[in-house]
Scaffold this motif. Sequence first.
Motif, PDB file in Angstrom:
ATOM      1  N   LYS A  25     -21.245 -36.858  12.507  1.00  0.00           N
ATOM      2  CA  LYS A  25     -20.456 -37.451  13.591  1.00  0.00           C
ATOM      3  C   LYS A  25     -20.216 -38.943  13.325  1.00  0.00           C
ATOM      4  CE  LYS A  25     -21.673 -34.141  17.207  1.00  0.00           C
ATOM      5  NZ  LYS A  25     -22.365 -33.902  18.498  1.00  0.00           N
ATOM      6  N   LEU A  26     -21.225 -39.613  12.807  1.00  0.00           N
ATOM      7  CA  LEU A  26     -21.032 -41.012  12.444  1.00  0.00           C
ATOM      8  C   LEU A  26     -19.931 -41.158  11.400  1.00  0.00           C
ATOM      9  CD1 LEU A  26     -24.744 -42.221  12.218  1.00  0.00           C
ATOM     10  CD2 LEU A  26     -23.035 -43.036  13.855  1.00  0.00           C
ATOM     11  N   GLN A  27     -19.985 -40.313  10.391  1.00  0.00           N
ATOM     12  CA  GLN A  27     -18.993 -40.411   9.331  1.00  0.00           C
ATOM     13  C   GLN A  27     -17.595 -40.037   9.817  1.00  0.00           C
ATOM     14  OE1 GLN A  27     -18.786 -37.910   5.471  1.00  0.00           O
ATOM     15  NE2 GLN A  27     -19.976 -39.726   4.942  1.00  0.00           N
ATOM     16  N   GLU A  28     -17.521 -39.037  10.689  1.00  0.00           N
ATOM     17  CA  GLU A  28     -16.208 -38.657  11.223  1.00  0.00           C
ATOM     18  C   GLU A  28     -15.588 -39.802  12.019  1.00  0.00           C
ATOM     19  OE1 GLU A  28     -14.016 -35.033  13.667  1.00  0.00           O
ATOM     20  OE2 GLU A  28     -16.176 -34.938  13.294  1.00  0.00           O
ATOM     21  N   GLU A  29     -16.405 -40.469  12.834  1.00  0.00           N
ATOM     22  CA  GLU A  29     -15.874 -41.628  13.560  1.00  0.00           C
ATOM     23  C   GLU A  29     -15.516 -42.755  12.599  1.00  0.00           C
ATOM     24  OE1 GLU A  29     -17.063 -44.956  16.946  1.00  0.00           O
ATOM     25  OE2 GLU A  29     -18.378 -43.221  16.656  1.00  0.00           O
ATOM     26  N   GLY A  50     -27.529 -35.007   1.229  1.00  0.00           N
ATOM     27  CA  GLY A  50     -26.222 -34.561   0.782  1.00  0.00           C
ATOM     28  C   GLY A  50     -25.257 -34.070   1.829  1.00  0.00           C
ATOM     29  N   LEU A  51     -25.651 -34.092   3.105  1.00  0.00           N
ATOM     30  CA  LEU A  51     -24.747 -33.618   4.146  1.00  0.00           C
ATOM     31  C   LEU A  51     -23.430 -34.379   4.150  1.00  0.00           C
ATOM     32  CD1 LEU A  51     -27.061 -33.078   7.263  1.00  0.00           C
ATOM     33  CD2 LEU A  51     -25.703 -31.327   6.101  1.00  0.00           C
ATOM     34  N   THR A  52     -23.517 -35.708   4.108  1.00  0.00           N
ATOM     35  CA  THR A  52     -22.296 -36.512   4.185  1.00  0.00           C
ATOM     36  C   THR A  52     -21.423 -36.307   2.958  1.00  0.00           C
ATOM     37  OG1 THR A  52     -23.566 -38.399   3.314  1.00  0.00           O
ATOM     38  CG2 THR A  52     -23.258 -38.278   5.703  1.00  0.00           C
ATOM     39  N   SER A  53     -22.041 -36.029   1.817  1.00  0.00           N
ATOM     40  CA  SER A  53     -21.265 -35.807   0.600  1.00  0.00           C
ATOM     41  C   SER A  53     -20.485 -34.507   0.679  1.00  0.00           C
ATOM     42  CB  SER A  53     -22.202 -35.798  -0.612  1.00  0.00           C
ATOM     43  OG  SER A  53     -22.893 -37.021  -0.727  1.00  0.00           O
ATOM     44  N   LEU A 142     -18.461 -48.528   5.824  1.00  0.00           N
ATOM     45  CA  LEU A 142     -19.910 -48.614   5.952  1.00  0.00           C
ATOM     46  C   LEU A 142     -20.287 -48.534   7.424  1.00  0.00           C
ATOM     47  CD1 LEU A 142     -20.269 -51.873   3.778  1.00  0.00           C
ATOM     48  CD2 LEU A 142     -20.184 -49.508   2.926  1.00  0.00           C
ATOM     49  N   CYS A 143     -21.337 -47.781   7.739  1.00  0.00           N
ATOM     50  CA  CYS A 143     -21.865 -47.847   9.101  1.00  0.00           C
ATOM     51  C   CYS A 143     -23.388 -47.900   9.046  1.00  0.00           C
ATOM     52  CB  CYS A 143     -21.357 -46.723   9.986  1.00  0.00           C
ATOM     53  SG  CYS A 143     -22.132 -45.124   9.770  1.00  0.00           S
TER      54      CYS A 143
END
Length: 238
Positions: A25-29, A50-53, A142-143
């Motif tokens: 969710k962080l990456q989607e935002e 590896g989830l975000t990858s 970057l977050c």
Amino acid sequence: MNYSKSEKYDTPELNALMMGPNPLKLQEELLFNHKIPPGATVLDLGCGKGLTSVFLVREYGFRTFATDLWIGATENRQFFDRMGLTTQEIIPIHADATDLPYAEEFFDAAVSTDAYNFFGLDPAYLGRHLLPLIKHGGYLYLCVPGMKRDCHRELPPELLLSWTPEQLDYLHDTTYWRGIVSQTQGLDILSIHEMESNEEVWQDWLACDNDYARSDRKSMAAGAGKYLNFVAMILRRQ
């Protein structure tokens, strides 16, 4: 925000791989209305398990180098295999963020979700170790976990129920991060802002059956969330 991409990954197996507040969710935002070109070669810096990858490959079509120090490349490769991804799509790398094994201007963009604060607090880091790897005109998304307002001189007791002052030293507000990033030459700061997903991503994390999540519940149950946020930084190499 409607997390239509992230919701597809809300399964017990994948949630068990989270290492903090919901990184998808962080990456989607973070990537909402992003400017990274289709088919780009992207560095996922501090990818954890590896989830975000996987998310970068499946949801955005990026060729992704999944890079982490804490989680080995073999472990992540096995996960990527289970997810049906090939070495043409995703490449796991075990490396320290201060010793990245990539050529200069190799990446179209870099993405770092809930990790950059562990190495990026050094004002010299960005210009010395990360920015040279990005092509001119390329982007950095970057977050980091942060504070709504820095309160290190008088830490609220709610925060200290789960975290030590040393651990809280990694958390800062948008003003602090702007001061860090602005010291790097050859960079356009497009946005540094507070993210809206703080409450929701914390709820997802605290529901996990995980020792770290259980420890974090003490502070969050006492109201520590009112001091915390996530900070997004969107940058472009000149």
